[in-house]
Design an enzyme around this catalytic site. Structure first.
Site, mmCIF file in Angstrom:
data_model
loop_
_atom_site.group_PDB
_atom_site.id
_atom_site.type_symbol
_atom_site.label_atom_id
_atom_site.label_comp_id
_atom_site.label_asym_id
_atom_site.label_seq_id
_atom_site.Cartn_x
_atom_site.Cartn_y
_atom_site.Cartn_z
ATOM 1 N N CYS A 2 0.833 -1.194 0.000
ATOM 2 C CA CYS A 2 0.000 0.000 0.000
ATOM 3 C C CYS A 2 0.874 1.252 0.000
ATOM 4 C CB CYS A 2 -0.933 0.110 1.216
ATOM 5 S SG CYS A 2 -1.870 -1.393 1.519
ATOM 6 N N ARG A 27 2.769 0.509 -5.500
ATOM 7 C CA ARG A 27 2.744 -0.221 -4.229
ATOM 8 C C ARG A 27 1.446 -0.989 -4.015
ATOM 9 N NH1 ARG A 27 6.703 1.957 -0.928
ATOM 10 N NH2 ARG A 27 5.714 0.997 0.864
ATOM 11 N N TRP A 73 -3.052 -2.448 -1.391
ATOM 12 C CA TRP A 73 -2.787 -3.814 -1.814
ATOM 13 C C TRP A 73 -3.372 -4.681 -0.702
ATOM 14 C CZ3 TRP A 73 -0.074 -8.114 0.038
ATOM 15 C CH2 TRP A 73 0.137 -9.142 -0.905
ATOM 16 N N ASN A 99 -0.241 1.605 5.949
ATOM 17 C CA ASN A 99 0.497 0.666 5.108
ATOM 18 C C ASN A 99 1.182 -0.323 6.032
ATOM 19 O OD1 ASN A 99 2.295 -0.660 3.398
ATOM 20 N ND2 ASN A 99 3.797 0.996 3.499
ATOM 21 N N GLY A 100 0.809 -1.599 5.951
ATOM 22 C CA GLY A 100 1.444 -2.611 6.794
ATOM 23 C C GLY A 100 0.418 -3.627 7.267
ATOM 24 N N GLU A 487 14.455 -16.544 -14.128
ATOM 25 C CA GLU A 487 13.966 -15.190 -14.362
ATOM 26 C C GLU A 487 12.995 -15.155 -15.544
ATOM 27 O OE1 GLU A 487 13.751 -12.624 -12.779
ATOM 28 O OE2 GLU A 487 13.512 -10.972 -14.173
ATOM 29 N N LYS A 491 9.164 -13.850 -15.174
ATOM 30 C CA LYS A 491 8.625 -12.753 -15.996
ATOM 31 C C LYS A 491 7.342 -13.194 -16.677
ATOM 32 C CE LYS A 491 10.119 -10.002 -14.796
ATOM 33 N NZ LYS A 491 11.165 -9.940 -13.861
ATOM 34 N N GLU A 494 4.352 -13.734 -14.095
ATOM 35 C CA GLU A 494 3.794 -12.594 -13.370
ATOM 36 C C GLU A 494 3.004 -11.642 -14.266
ATOM 37 O OE1 GLU A 494 6.446 -9.858 -11.334
ATOM 38 O OE2 GLU A 494 8.018 -10.217 -12.796
ATOM 39 N N HIS A 510 14.950 -35.741 -13.689
ATOM 40 C CA HIS A 510 14.581 -36.216 -12.352
ATOM 41 C C HIS A 510 13.126 -35.897 -12.006
ATOM 42 C CE1 HIS A 510 18.705 -37.324 -11.519
ATOM 43 N NE2 HIS A 510 19.070 -36.150 -12.002
ATOM 44 N N LYS A 609 4.559 -3.358 -6.799
ATOM 45 C CA LYS A 609 5.973 -3.193 -7.142
ATOM 46 C C LYS A 609 6.869 -3.458 -5.945
ATOM 47 C CE LYS A 609 9.405 -1.954 -9.735
ATOM 48 N NZ LYS A 609 9.880 -3.035 -10.610
HETATM 49 O O1 M6R Z 1 12.456 -4.273 -4.694
HETATM 50 P P1 M6R Z 1 13.010 -5.671 -4.645
HETATM 51 O O2 M6R Z 1 14.058 -5.911 -5.682
HETATM 52 O O3 M6R Z 1 13.478 -6.053 -3.289
HETATM 53 O O4 M6R Z 1 11.776 -6.590 -5.012
HETATM 54 C C1 M6R Z 1 11.904 -7.981 -4.990
HETATM 55 C C2 M6R Z 1 10.730 -8.636 -5.660
HETATM 56 O O5 M6R Z 1 9.529 -8.278 -5.047
HETATM 57 C C3 M6R Z 1 10.639 -8.270 -7.147
HETATM 58 O O6 M6R Z 1 11.818 -8.592 -7.818
HETATM 59 C C4 M6R Z 1 9.463 -9.007 -7.804
HETATM 60 O O7 M6R Z 1 9.697 -10.369 -7.815
HETATM 61 C C5 M6R Z 1 9.211 -8.481 -9.206
HETATM 62 N N1 M6R Z 1 7.809 -8.370 -9.432
HETATM 63 C C6 M6R Z 1 9.781 -9.361 -10.269
HETATM 64 O O8 M6R Z 1 9.561 -8.871 -11.542
#
Ligand code: M6R
Length: 614
Positions: A2, A27, A73, A99-100, A487, A491, A494, A510, A609
């Site tokens: 948030c 956020r 969020w 926020n929290g 990665e 990508k 998500e 395996h 984010k």
């Molecule tokens: O701000 P940070 O790099 O600590 O964030 C870590 C993850 O939350 C962030 O990399 C997340 O997995 C992204 N959505 C990946 O694209």
């Protein structure tokens, strides 16, 4: 997670608040709301994006110069209007944005229910605002003291902004575990509050970052007053923040993510040259000197991070062990501190984080510090909590990353960790100065090499079009390409919501090989390293079972090109630098698949984010 915003001053509050929320939407974007004070509170809330909220605000806010706002969020309770912040106390006198997470909210709620309190939603925040009312009425306190007393019994994380209509010239803010910045002005006539500096810096560049358990009273014309939750006065420092926000726009691109992918030649370059000496020949981490000795003599480097940054950490593990011969462990920050890890004084705990605010990573760092480790972070946001709390910060110069899917931050992180590994290798005599210089020279060519890949964007797009109906993908890689497979899978899942799993290629036999069939495509990261022949064999095993193959290969590939159904070509660079180029087509592929599927690329569902809750 948030984002919260607050304003008290002499300007109209609502445009400042709404604009601030837009800047904090990264956020969370499940719902949004504002409260402004006009004798009584005017509260507007809407499910969904800030734009919905903006459209619902009417003339009544005109001229009102104090308010708080929130973009959510969801943690407790669905993203409905009822659960949207700001929340109001039962007596209608106190409003709050949060926020929290309040961990003991259930206990507090039961107690309040016994005293006749009622609730309209399911959030922990609604419990908190009512608990403040309860404490205030029971002890006859002003809002500042009621908040402090309440916080003494709260477990959890919070950044809070609170208004009480009985004290209409005052806003009280506090934080613990969640970030909060206050923008101050010379006359003290206005104060800006936000979860990060971005909504504030266009109004004032003088910022105060709160520490945990600090409570601030903001009153027009009066200097900040900061105490802890027990009333002990706290000193504070005003920092001058110089953030270049000009670039935070989509420019000619349809999405931030695409813009950020295409920015990588520039962001990699900025990051590299920021850590080279003035002649650009040697690595020079500014201010590292104090820590250099500890790093050189480190028993071990423990990398803690989450998500994409965790993948950068695994790339780091391969490079640091290879060049500097220091044992490296890479840990999910969220697991690390809960398993009673062994940390000794000779350990360096290195956080990698784009935001510098990820709750799990921050907590892992704090835990390590408390156990005597030296802490180091690679981070993209100046003045973030991690940067402020670590013994040393090496910044990535990727600029603001707005797309929720991290792209340019990842390549910048890998660039920094590569430079660090080279420097440590030289200092520890595990590589020669000649080798180091050759690597530095090659690193300098990376922006150009990455740029070349963009000429294949249309080809990648045409391949992506075939996969809008696909429900699952496997991604394979070996050695330093293994984290790139992880990665690539992250990508894709998500932003396109297609299930994808990254795996070390040799592990396929395996278990995952059982899934191979015509409808399950496998993406193999098969640039030409020492495992290349083995990867070609893995590809043959997949083909033999009718599995379609997409492969990331070098331009001069000889074998994989004949096995794969589709290929993404990337320039050949040294093995340890290959991740920076190999990841680019996978970023573009995910992007195009998601766009073809009509997904919200920049703000995928359920994500935010910056993950500032555990
Ligand atoms: O701000 P940070 O790099 O600590 O964030 C870590 C993850 O939350 C962030 O990399 C997340 O997995 C992204 N959505 C990946 O694209």
């Amino acid at each position: 997670m948030c984002g919260i915003v607050g304003y008290i001053g002499n300007k109209e509050a609502s445009p400042i608040l709404v604009d601030g929320l837009k800047k904090l939407e990264y956020r969370g974007y499940d719902s949004a709301g504002i409260a402004v004070l006009n004798g009584d509170f005017l509260i507007y809330k809407q499910p969904g994006k800030v734009i919905n909220l903006e459209e619902s605000i009417d003339e009544r806010v005109k001229g009102l110069s104090m308010g708080i706002a929130h973009t959510r969020w969801a943690t407790h309770g669905e993203p409905t209007e009822q659960n949207a912040h700001p929340h109001k106390s039962n007596n209608g006198e106190i409003v709050i944005v949060h926020n929290g997470i309040i961990e003991n909210y259930k206990f507090l709620k039961d107690e309040l229910i016994k005293h006749g309190y009622t609730f309209i939603g399911q959030t922990d925040t609604e419990v908190l605002v009512n608990y403040i009312q309860f404490v205030q009425e029971k002890n006859h306190l002003n809002i500042e003291d009621a908040l402090k007393k309440t916080l003494q019994g709260i477990n959890g994380a919070y950044a809070l902004a609170v208004m009480d209509k009985k004290e209409p010239n005052k806003m009280v803010v506090t934080r613990k575990g969640s970030p909060l910045a206050i923008g101050v002005t010379e006359t003290n006539e206005e104060f800006y509050v936000a979860s990060d500096a971005i909504p504030i810096v266009e109004h004032t560049q003088s910022l105060v970052y709160l520490n945990d358990d600090e409570v601030v009273v903001l009153e027009r014309g009066k200097k900040l007053k900061i105490t802890d939750i027990y009333g002990v006065q706290k000193p504070y420092r005003v920092k001058n923040i110089d953030l270049n926000l000009n670039k935070v726009s989509k420019g000619k691109y349809e999405h931030y993510m695409l813009k950020e992918i295409f920015e990588q030649p520039e962001t990699i370059k900025n990051t590299l040259y920021s850590h080279l000496n003035t002649e650009n020949t040697n690595i020079n981490f500014e201010n590292l000197d104090v820590l250099k000795d500890k790093l050189i003599k480190a028993n071990r480097i423990i990398i803690v991070s989450c998500g994409t940054s965790w993948h950068a950490g695994i790339v780091g593990e391969y490079i640091i062990e290879e060049l500097a011969r220091i044992p490296v462990e890479v840990e999910y920050a969220s697991e690390f501190r809960y398993r009673n890890p062994i940390i000794t004084e000779g350990d360096i705990v290195m956080a990698i984080s784009q935001s510098g605010e990820t709750a799990d990573t921050l907590a892992a760092l704090r835990y390590s510090k408390s156990k005597g480790a030296t802490t180091f972070c690679i981070c993209n946001v100046f003045g973030s909590s991690m940067a402020r709390e670590c013994d040393f910060t090496a910044y990535t110069y990727a600029g603001s990353e707005v797309g929720v899917a991290s792209t340019k931050a990842f390549t910048a992180q890998v660039a920094v960790v590569s430079l660090l590994a080279i420097q440590l290798g030289v200092e520890r005599n595990t590589i020669s100065q000649e080798k180091a210089s050759a690597l530095v020279e090659e690193i300098k060519t990376l922006p150009l090499e990455v740029n070349k890949i963009f000429s294949t964007n249309e080809h990648i797009k045409s391949i992506a079009k075939n996969y809008t109906q696909t429900t699952s993908f496997l991604f394979l890689g070996r050695g330093i390409n293994f984290p790139i497979a992880l990665e690539g899978a992250l990508k894709l899942k998500e932003i396109s919501y297609i299930h994808a799993e990254g795996y070390p290629a040799a592990e396929m036999k395996h278990g995952p090989i059982a899934m191979i069939e015509e409808s399950l495509p496998t993406v193999i990261v098969a640039t030409n390293n020492e495992y290349y022949d083995k990867l070609v064999s893995n590809a043959q095993e997949i083909k033999a079972r009718k599995g379609p193959i997409l492969a990331v290969i070098n331009e001069d590939d000889s074998d994989m090109i004949h096995v794969a159904d589709f290929v993404f070509k990337v320039p050949r660079v040294s093995d340890m630098l290959q991740p920076i180029v190999s990841v680019i087509p996978l970023q573009l592929f995910s992007y195009h698949v998601a766009v073809f599927k009509g997904c919200n690329v920049d703000q995928p569902r359920n994500l935010a984010k910056s993950v500032t809750v555990e």
